[in-house]
Scaffold this motif. Structure first.
Motif, PDB file in Angstrom:
ATOM      1  N   TRP A   7       0.842  -1.194   0.000  1.00  0.00           N
ATOM      2  CA  TRP A   7       0.000   0.000   0.000  1.00  0.00           C
ATOM      3  C   TRP A   7       0.879   1.246   0.000  1.00  0.00           C
TER       4      TRP A   7
ATOM      5  N   THR B 261      -3.019   5.407  -4.540  1.00  0.00           N
ATOM      6  CA  THR B 261      -4.093   4.803  -3.753  1.00  0.00           C
ATOM      7  C   THR B 261      -5.437   5.477  -3.999  1.00  0.00           C
TER       8      THR B 261
ATOM      9  N   GLU C 189     -10.749  -3.431   8.149  1.00  0.00           N
ATOM     10  CA  GLU C 189     -10.565  -2.058   7.661  1.00  0.00           C
ATOM     11  C   GLU C 189      -9.521  -2.013   6.551  1.00  0.00           C
ATOM     12  N   THR C 190      -8.406  -2.709   6.748  1.00  0.00           N
ATOM     13  CA  THR C 190      -7.338  -2.707   5.746  1.00  0.00           C
ATOM     14  C   THR C 190      -7.792  -3.356   4.445  1.00  0.00           C
TER      15      THR C 190
ATOM     16  N   ARG D 100     -10.425  -1.236   2.582  1.00  0.00           N
ATOM     17  CA  ARG D 100      -9.776  -0.115   1.890  1.00  0.00           C
ATOM     18  C   ARG D 100      -9.117  -0.597   0.600  1.00  0.00           C
ATOM     19  N   THR D 101      -8.414  -1.716   0.695  1.00  0.00           N
ATOM     20  CA  THR D 101      -7.726  -2.252  -0.481  1.00  0.00           C
ATOM     21  C   THR D 101      -8.716  -2.739  -1.528  1.00  0.00           C
TER      22      THR D 101
ATOM     23  N   THR E 237     -11.766  -1.787  -2.020  1.00  0.00           N
ATOM     24  CA  THR E 237     -12.445  -0.661  -2.646  1.00  0.00           C
ATOM     25  C   THR E 237     -11.579  -0.051  -3.741  1.00  0.00           C
TER      26      THR E 237
END
Length: 314
Positions: free
Chosen positions: A51, A56, A92-93, A96-97, A99
């Motif tokens: 990441w 991003t 959460e991680t 996020r990834t 998405t």
């Protein structure tokens, strides 16, 4: 025989963005240079990498991939699943990834959806790291730990799917808690096949079981759960030396246990024939761990691509 369409991608780890010794190498390569070299050596897809290595924001990431004609194939996310406290942050991680993957893929109008490549937070446990390739049952998880582990994988994968429709595939990986045949079997038995598949890594499997003679057997064994493939070779001489000298995972990688394709013991013509027979339709991703002092990533990527062409993967 079913028709298949197999595409060939690569990954930032082949340019040195690894889980160790990576900073010095990664500083030599911007993501734009890495992607330019990936395209120049004949690959049409790339994973995201760590990441922040690539953009991003989905619009910017799509603008990076589109002019190069690239497909975004997936992203590796390591989570310490054995620790229940890591599950919520893991959601959460991964969300996020996922998405970022979903929105970028939609902008690119990709034919193949990217995968969320779930994995252990590898090499966190000193015993597993020291004994990679030589794991015994006493070094594994207890029944209660397996329950926690599997619950975490299911929870994270389900959350990502519900949010984005993207499927997760679990990466068995030396230095983590899912390395041996028995551990892969246990992980698959205790996770939901609707949300959790397997990315089969030829090199990590060979390293984890001490040789390449069961790679084709394992493909058949885990066939119903395999959604994605990593092409990685394994040098049997380095593997034997690692066992004799008690090298840990990091030392074995520094000695190039994961050699270039065709230089080790993995039967890639056999793997390709197996994929074609099953009508595999999607990407395989080449991974070549190139650390400082190992030579040029671009040259290595070119040799790996030439090898694949020599066995009929164009």
């Amino acid at each position: 025989m079913q028709p298949s369409t197999i595409h060939v991608g690569n990954a930032p780890c082949s340019w040195g963005t690894l889980e160790f010794d990576g900073d010095a190498q990664a500083e030599r390569f911007t993501y734009t240079q890495m992607l330019d070299e990936l395209v120049a050596t004949g690959y049409t897809g790339s994973e995201l990498g760590d990441w922040g290595f690539m953009p991003t924001e989905p619009g910017e990431l799509a603008q990076t991939f589109a002019p190069r004609g690239l497909t975004l194939t997936g992203a590796f996310v390591g989570i310490n699943f054995v620790d229940p406290a890591a599950h919520a942050p893991g959601v959460e991680t991964v969300s996020r990834t996922a998405t970022l993957l979903r929105q970028t893929a939609d902008r690119l109008q990709q034919a193949h959806a990217p995968f969320i490549v779930l994995a252990d937070d590898n090499c966190r446990n000193a015993i597993r790291t020291q004994n990679a390739g030589r794991i015994t049952p006493s070094m594994g998880l207890s029944d209660s730990q397996w329950q926690t582990y599997a619950e975490g994988v299911n929870h994270v994968a389900r959350a990502a799917y519900d949010a984005t429709g993207l499927r997760s595939v679990f990466h068995h990986h030396c230095g983590g808690y899912v390395e041996t045949v028995g551990e892969i079997e246990r992980l698959l038995a205790e996770t939901d096949p609707e949300y959790v598949g397997l990315v089969f890594d030829t090199g990590h499997f060979a390293y984890g079981v001490g040789g390449c003679d069961r790679v084709l057997w394992a493909l058949e064994r885990f066939a119903t759960r395999i959604g994605y493939i990593h092409f990685k070779d394994c040098d049997p001489q380095v593997l034997e030396q690692a066992a004799q000298q008690g090298w840990d995972y990091f030392e074995a990688v520094r000695h190039a246990v994961f050699c270039e394709l065709g230089q080790g013991c993995v039967d890639f013509p056999g793997v390709l024939a197996w994929l074609e027979a099953r009508g595999y339709d999607g990407y395989i991703t080449v991974e070549q761990d190139v650390l400082p002092g190992m030579g040029s990533p671009k040259a290595s990527a070119a040799r790996n691509r030439a090898y694949l062409e020599s066995i009929g993967l164009r």
